[in-house]
Design a protein around this motif. Structure first.
Motif, short mmCIF file in Angstrom:
data_model
loop_
_atom_site.label_atom_id
_atom_site.label_comp_id
_atom_site.label_asym_id
_atom_site.label_seq_id
_atom_site.Cartn_x
_atom_site.Cartn_y
_atom_site.Cartn_z
N ALA A 58 -8.30 -7.61 -35.16
CA ALA A 58 -8.01 -7.19 -33.77
C ALA A 58 -9.38 -7.56 -33.09
CB ALA A 58 -7.54 -5.97 -33.47
N LEU A 59 -9.15 -8.18 -31.72
CA LEU A 59 -10.14 -8.44 -30.64
C LEU A 59 -10.14 -7.17 -29.90
CD1 LEU A 59 -12.52 -9.85 -29.11
CD2 LEU A 59 -10.49 -11.18 -28.10
N ASN A 60 -11.06 -6.22 -29.72
CA ASN A 60 -11.00 -5.06 -28.94
C ASN A 60 -11.42 -5.49 -27.41
OD1 ASN A 60 -13.52 -4.60 -28.83
ND2 ASN A 60 -13.24 -2.93 -30.18
N SER A 61 -11.24 -4.61 -26.45
CA SER A 61 -11.50 -4.81 -25.14
C SER A 61 -12.96 -4.93 -24.77
CB SER A 61 -11.07 -3.71 -24.15
OG SER A 61 -11.62 -2.41 -24.59
N ALA A 62 -13.95 -4.47 -25.84
CA ALA A 62 -15.35 -4.65 -25.83
C ALA A 62 -15.81 -5.92 -26.39
CB ALA A 62 -15.72 -3.44 -26.68
N GLY A 63 -14.71 -6.79 -26.80
CA GLY A 63 -15.01 -7.93 -27.29
C GLY A 63 -15.52 -8.15 -28.67
N LYS A 64 -15.22 -6.92 -29.57
CA LYS A 64 -15.74 -6.86 -30.77
C LYS A 64 -14.46 -7.46 -31.75
CE LYS A 64 -19.16 -3.35 -30.00
NZ LYS A 64 -19.40 -2.04 -30.29
N VAL A 65 -14.62 -7.73 -32.84
CA VAL A 65 -13.57 -8.22 -33.85
C VAL A 65 -13.80 -7.11 -34.93
CG1 VAL A 65 -12.57 -10.03 -35.42
CG2 VAL A 65 -13.43 -10.57 -33.16
N ILE A 66 -12.77 -6.43 -35.12
CA ILE A 66 -12.69 -5.63 -36.23
C ILE A 66 -11.42 -5.75 -37.25
CG2 ILE A 66 -12.16 -3.03 -36.66
CD1 ILE A 66 -13.40 -2.57 -33.84
N PHE A 104 -9.09 0.35 -33.93
CA PHE A 104 -9.49 -0.83 -33.21
C PHE A 104 -9.88 -0.52 -31.86
CE2 PHE A 104 -6.15 -2.91 -36.13
CZ PHE A 104 -6.97 -3.48 -37.12
N GLY A 105 -9.50 0.57 -31.41
CA GLY A 105 -9.90 0.80 -29.63
C GLY A 105 -8.61 -0.03 -29.10
N GLU A 106 -8.87 -0.40 -27.71
CA GLU A 106 -7.93 -1.04 -26.88
C GLU A 106 -7.89 -2.33 -27.28
OE1 GLU A 106 -7.68 -1.97 -22.57
OE2 GLU A 106 -7.33 0.03 -22.67
N VAL A 107 -6.84 -3.11 -27.70
CA VAL A 107 -6.84 -4.05 -28.31
C VAL A 107 -6.25 -5.28 -27.23
CG1 VAL A 107 -5.58 -5.62 -30.20
CG2 VAL A 107 -6.37 -3.24 -30.75
N SER A 108 -7.14 -6.56 -27.27
CA SER A 108 -6.62 -7.53 -26.47
C SER A 108 -5.96 -8.53 -27.23
CB SER A 108 -7.71 -7.83 -25.47
OG SER A 108 -8.76 -8.67 -26.24
N ASP A 109 -6.13 -8.66 -28.37
CA ASP A 109 -5.47 -9.98 -29.33
C ASP A 109 -5.62 -9.23 -30.74
OD1 ASP A 109 -4.66 -12.34 -29.96
OD2 ASP A 109 -6.34 -13.47 -29.53
N GLN A 136 0.49 -1.68 -23.59
CA GLN A 136 -0.65 -0.78 -23.52
C GLN A 136 -1.62 -0.92 -24.29
OE1 GLN A 136 2.80 0.30 -24.20
NE2 GLN A 136 3.25 0.48 -22.15
N ASN A 137 -1.70 -2.15 -24.98
CA ASN A 137 -3.05 -2.66 -26.03
C ASN A 137 -3.04 -1.83 -26.98
OD1 ASN A 137 -3.42 -4.56 -24.15
ND2 ASN A 137 -4.44 -3.47 -22.79
N LYS A 138 -1.91 -1.24 -27.69
CA LYS A 138 -1.97 -0.52 -28.73
C LYS A 138 -1.50 -1.53 -30.12
CE LYS A 138 -1.70 3.87 -26.72
NZ LYS A 138 -0.91 5.09 -26.49
N THR A 139 -1.53 -1.31 -31.14
CA THR A 139 -1.16 -2.01 -32.44
C THR A 139 -0.28 -1.21 -33.33
OG1 THR A 139 -3.26 -3.08 -32.69
CG2 THR A 139 -1.95 -3.03 -34.33
N ILE A 184 -20.79 -11.97 -33.55
CA ILE A 184 -19.81 -12.34 -32.53
C ILE A 184 -20.16 -11.78 -31.13
CG2 ILE A 184 -17.35 -12.58 -31.70
CD1 ILE A 184 -16.56 -12.33 -34.89
N THR A 185 -20.25 -12.92 -30.01
CA THR A 185 -20.44 -12.27 -28.80
C THR A 185 -19.56 -13.27 -27.83
OG1 THR A 185 -22.33 -13.99 -28.42
CG2 THR A 185 -23.00 -11.68 -29.23
N GLY A 186 -19.03 -12.50 -26.82
CA GLY A 186 -18.16 -13.07 -25.73
C GLY A 186 -16.76 -13.83 -26.26
N ALA A 187 -16.34 -13.11 -27.48
CA ALA A 187 -14.97 -13.36 -27.72
C ALA A 187 -13.77 -13.42 -26.95
CB ALA A 187 -14.66 -12.69 -29.10
N LYS A 188 -12.86 -14.42 -26.78
CA LYS A 188 -11.90 -14.52 -25.88
C LYS A 188 -10.45 -14.30 -26.71
CE LYS A 188 -11.86 -18.04 -23.37
NZ LYS A 188 -11.79 -19.14 -22.47
N SER A 189 -10.48 -14.78 -27.74
CA SER A 189 -9.26 -14.78 -28.31
C SER A 189 -9.66 -15.15 -29.89
CB SER A 189 -8.36 -15.84 -28.19
OG SER A 189 -8.63 -17.06 -28.06
#
Length: 109
Positions: free
Chosen positions: A46-54, A31-36, A7-10, A67-72
């Motif tokens: 964490a990399l969140n669904s908005a592409g921000k690293v926090i 972090f918000g919704e986390v993808s990595d 569910q993209n939670k940490t 950072i712009t356009g982060a994928k991982s």
């Protein structure tokens, strides 16, 4: 130790910030919704669904700017790297510990 759920939670357990020891997993909010997710020495990023690293360090959340356009994201003991959507790798690290130097690399597959 930390994990990312389907569910993209940490969730983290063991020694966490603010300094505490938890045997049962505790959800990390902020972090918000986390993808990595990755961990450095004393820091959780964490990399969140908005592409921000926090990053969470010593109980404080800090967005990593520039950072712009982060994928991982990935990390080592004292460095953090981001792979962007255009296959660029950006790293920060131990020049003098955390985020002391900023290096840009280009990945070719």
């Amino acid at each position: 130790n930390c994990a990312l759920t389907e569910q993209n939670k940490t969730f983290c357990w063991g020694y966490i910030y603010p300094p505490a020891f938890e045997l049962a997993p505790v959800e990390v909010l902020g972090f918000g919704e986390v993808s990595d997710l990755t961990m450095l020495t004393g820091t959780l990023c964490a990399l969140n669904s908005a592409g921000k690293v926090i990053c969470l360090e010593n109980g404080v959340f800090k967005e990593i700017s520039g950072i712009t356009g982060a994928k991982s994201i990935a990390s080592g003991m004292y460095h953090l790297c981001v792979m962007t959507s255009n296959s660029e790798v950006q790293c920060w690290g131990k020049n003098s510990y955390f985020f002391g130097a900023h290096l840009y690399l280009r990945y070719h597959s």
